[in-house]
Write a protein that holds these residues in place. Sequence first.
Motif, PDB file in Angstrom:
ATOM      1  N   PRO A 144     -94.644  27.861  60.331  1.00 27.31           N
ATOM      2  CA  PRO A 144     -94.130  28.654  59.467  1.00 27.31           C
ATOM      3  C   PRO A 144     -92.499  28.936  59.532  1.00 27.31           C
ATOM      4  O   PRO A 144     -91.704  29.379  58.603  1.00 27.31           O
ATOM      5  CB  PRO A 144     -94.739  30.062  59.304  1.00 27.31           C
ATOM      6  CG  PRO A 144     -95.255  30.104  60.797  1.00 27.31           C
ATOM      7  CD  PRO A 144     -95.498  28.622  60.981  1.00 27.31           C
ATOM      8  N   ASP A 145     -91.893  28.527  60.696  1.00 24.16           N
ATOM      9  CA  ASP A 145     -90.541  28.489  61.372  1.00 24.16           C
ATOM     10  C   ASP A 145     -89.680  27.576  60.801  1.00 24.16           C
ATOM     11  O   ASP A 145     -88.481  27.518  61.003  1.00 24.16           O
ATOM     12  CB  ASP A 145     -90.592  29.049  62.561  1.00 24.16           C
ATOM     13  CG  ASP A 145     -91.086  30.186  62.943  1.00 24.16           C
ATOM     14  OD1 ASP A 145     -91.274  31.160  62.152  1.00 24.16           O
ATOM     15  OD2 ASP A 145     -91.741  30.206  64.196  1.00 24.16           O
ATOM     16  N   HIS A 148     -85.341  25.815  55.385  1.00 22.90           N
ATOM     17  CA  HIS A 148     -85.249  25.394  54.116  1.00 22.90           C
ATOM     18  C   HIS A 148     -86.510  25.576  53.545  1.00 22.90           C
ATOM     19  O   HIS A 148     -87.434  26.844  54.018  1.00 22.90           O
ATOM     20  CB  HIS A 148     -84.683  24.216  54.041  1.00 22.90           C
ATOM     21  CG  HIS A 148     -83.514  23.814  54.660  1.00 22.90           C
ATOM     22  ND1 HIS A 148     -82.343  24.360  54.660  1.00 22.90           N
ATOM     23  CD2 HIS A 148     -83.328  22.918  55.631  1.00 22.90           C
ATOM     24  CE1 HIS A 148     -81.478  23.744  55.301  1.00 22.90           C
ATOM     25  NE2 HIS A 148     -82.138  22.996  56.135  1.00 22.90           N
ATOM     26  N   ASP A 149     -87.125  25.044  52.634  1.00 14.81           N
ATOM     27  CA  ASP A 149     -88.511  24.978  52.537  1.00 14.81           C
ATOM     28  C   ASP A 149     -89.258  23.775  52.732  1.00 14.81           C
ATOM     29  O   ASP A 149     -90.406  23.396  52.108  1.00 14.81           O
ATOM     30  CB  ASP A 149     -88.703  25.202  50.839  1.00 14.81           C
ATOM     31  CG  ASP A 149     -88.053  24.107  49.921  1.00 14.81           C
ATOM     32  OD1 ASP A 149     -87.309  23.238  50.556  1.00 14.81           O
ATOM     33  OD2 ASP A 149     -88.138  23.740  48.643  1.00 14.81           O
ATOM     34  N   TYR A 150     -89.013  23.224  53.843  1.00 12.47           N
ATOM     35  CA  TYR A 150     -89.732  22.086  54.496  1.00 12.47           C
ATOM     36  C   TYR A 150     -91.145  22.192  54.570  1.00 12.47           C
ATOM     37  O   TYR A 150     -91.901  21.441  54.132  1.00 12.47           O
ATOM     38  CB  TYR A 150     -89.040  21.415  55.578  1.00 12.47           C
ATOM     39  CG  TYR A 150     -87.648  21.107  55.616  1.00 12.47           C
ATOM     40  CD1 TYR A 150     -87.249  20.885  54.276  1.00 12.47           C
ATOM     41  CD2 TYR A 150     -86.789  20.765  56.753  1.00 12.47           C
ATOM     42  CE1 TYR A 150     -85.812  20.143  54.305  1.00 12.47           C
ATOM     43  CE2 TYR A 150     -85.614  20.163  56.508  1.00 12.47           C
ATOM     44  CZ  TYR A 150     -85.139  19.853  55.219  1.00 12.47           C
ATOM     45  OH  TYR A 150     -83.962  19.224  55.189  1.00 12.47           O
ATOM     46  N   GLY A 151     -91.620  23.388  54.943  1.00 12.72           N
ATOM     47  CA  GLY A 151     -93.132  23.642  55.408  1.00 12.72           C
ATOM     48  C   GLY A 151     -93.909  23.653  54.125  1.00 12.72           C
ATOM     49  O   GLY A 151     -95.270  23.374  54.033  1.00 12.72           O
ATOM     50  N   ASP A 152     -93.318  23.915  52.747  1.00  8.26           N
ATOM     51  CA  ASP A 152     -93.788  24.078  51.508  1.00  8.26           C
ATOM     52  C   ASP A 152     -94.064  22.608  51.064  1.00  8.26           C
ATOM     53  O   ASP A 152     -94.881  22.192  50.310  1.00  8.26           O
ATOM     54  CB  ASP A 152     -93.430  25.041  50.553  1.00  8.26           C
ATOM     55  CG  ASP A 152     -93.688  26.435  51.263  1.00  8.26           C
ATOM     56  OD1 ASP A 152     -94.428  26.663  51.881  1.00  8.26           O
ATOM     57  OD2 ASP A 152     -92.667  27.201  50.777  1.00  8.26           O
ATOM     58  N   ARG A 153     -92.966  21.620  51.294  1.00 12.00           N
ATOM     59  CA  ARG A 153     -92.883  20.418  50.615  1.00 12.00           C
ATOM     60  C   ARG A 153     -93.264  19.241  51.455  1.00 12.00           C
ATOM     61  O   ARG A 153     -93.588  18.086  50.838  1.00 12.00           O
ATOM     62  CB  ARG A 153     -91.322  20.160  50.546  1.00 12.00           C
ATOM     63  CG  ARG A 153     -90.679  21.298  49.650  1.00 12.00           C
ATOM     64  CD  ARG A 153     -89.172  21.131  49.762  1.00 12.00           C
ATOM     65  NE  ARG A 153     -88.463  19.957  49.267  1.00 12.00           N
ATOM     66  CZ  ARG A 153     -86.926  19.701  49.512  1.00 12.00           C
ATOM     67  NH1 ARG A 153     -86.382  20.723  50.149  1.00 12.00           N
ATOM     68  NH2 ARG A 153     -86.499  18.488  49.126  1.00 12.00           N
ATOM     69  N   PRO A 189     -88.934  20.376  72.163  1.00 15.78           N
ATOM     70  CA  PRO A 189     -89.204  20.134  70.888  1.00 15.78           C
ATOM     71  C   PRO A 189     -88.436  20.850  69.718  1.00 15.78           C
ATOM     72  O   PRO A 189     -88.123  20.170  68.715  1.00 15.78           O
ATOM     73  CB  PRO A 189     -90.734  20.417  70.514  1.00 15.78           C
ATOM     74  CG  PRO A 189     -90.920  21.144  71.870  1.00 15.78           C
ATOM     75  CD  PRO A 189     -90.003  20.983  72.879  1.00 15.78           C
ATOM     76  N   GLU A 190     -87.953  21.823  70.004  1.00 15.65           N
ATOM     77  CA  GLU A 190     -87.001  22.662  69.288  1.00 15.65           C
ATOM     78  C   GLU A 190     -85.596  21.986  69.201  1.00 15.65           C
ATOM     79  O   GLU A 190     -84.980  21.914  68.014  1.00 15.65           O
ATOM     80  CB  GLU A 190     -86.924  24.101  69.721  1.00 15.65           C
ATOM     81  CG  GLU A 190     -88.137  25.208  69.624  1.00 15.65           C
ATOM     82  CD  GLU A 190     -88.971  24.863  70.756  1.00 15.65           C
ATOM     83  OE1 GLU A 190     -90.422  25.397  70.649  1.00 15.65           O
ATOM     84  OE2 GLU A 190     -88.648  23.985  71.551  1.00 15.65           O
TER      85      GLU A 190
END
Length: 417
Positions: A144-145, A148-153, A189-190
Amino acid sequence: MRPTRPSSLLCLASVTALIALGAPATAAGGGATDAGGGATDAGGNHRPCVSSPLPESGPARDVLRIAEQARTELDLKSVILRVTVDGRELVTTALGESMTGVPAEPAMHFRNGNIAISYLGTALLRLVDEGRAGLDDPIGRRLPDLPHDYGDRMTLRMLGASTTGLVDYVTSPGFGESVYADPFRQWTPEELVGISTRQDLRYEPGTNWSYSHANFVLLGAALEKITGTRLDVLLRQLVTGPLGLHETGNSFTPDIPTPVLHAFTAERGTYEESTFWNPSWTTAPGAVETTDICDLARSAVGIGSGELLSPSSYQQFLNPGTVGLGTPTGKCPATVCIAQTEATHYGTGVLVLNDWISQHPLFFGYSASQDYLPCEHLAIAVSTTNSPTAPGGHSAHTIAQRIAAALAPDHPIPDFG
């Protein structure tokens, strides 16, 4: 790239039919090798990886001759290889030196780089088979972190197929200079994903293809979240353990288990040892692995045949929707958004090269190639290191291509892209 030949589809289909019927993809092995080519004793127990008897003639001698000629031509410090047919050893050998005065040996461990990405793809599809994940699940459910809205796309399928549009941090300006300025640096990784996510996407997720190491760092993190299991443990449970890869494992440090195949490179302008340079930037923590040549040959069989996957997941493994993608745009040149054809395309963490399922890592002086031809049950595993005047490049893959041309002339291994 060449158009698809009819034999390509038939070749890949043959092993799928075997799996669907419940038949093994390789013949049952005897004392020298197990069913997929791993080294075992007469009781089926794991034994060290050793050279086969020196062949005097036949295909094994042809393979050895190819390796000897390539070592001279490409000025390689070492060549280690293993070839199996129907899961049985054709030839295993080690040429040259690990270090000055230290002969190379088949049991020596080396870094397997992006071969571990094929394990990430296999693990993802095993979770799909078990109903624990869906390929089209948005990754934001697990991560979830993301900015932008990358997690949804973006979806799990897009991570495994490398179709997210994320810029590759490895090719980002200044990254290579940072790695070479301090090759012992431990990257998080971050840090790595942040380099990619701070830049604009190359295209809308799922609409094109371009390789990005960030996809597999994120995939590793997502697999951990889905299962609640640390990635190295998960890969052992789902992939390397079931395949019997006893000498393949992750290290959270730059250490390599003994015996070690030492690597050398002139990438910083002077020929120097690079064996213990830190590979933390290469992929997800928990998937930064070392292996030996017997495990690499066994891996070629197990991964390339889809041994651990259902027939439907194996088809996803070979083509998760990438065929037909790879269109150059203003943000993505043809050298990055590479055309994905039936003949040569990216699967779920693997390369499909005509009839072969492959991976071939190259970094820090190590080159390796893992290649499997399903319709012939032929596995090729090669590892190389460089001498001071070696021209560089994918020398292990070049040798694998030459071996394929000799043993399966109707099924050449093309270059990707």
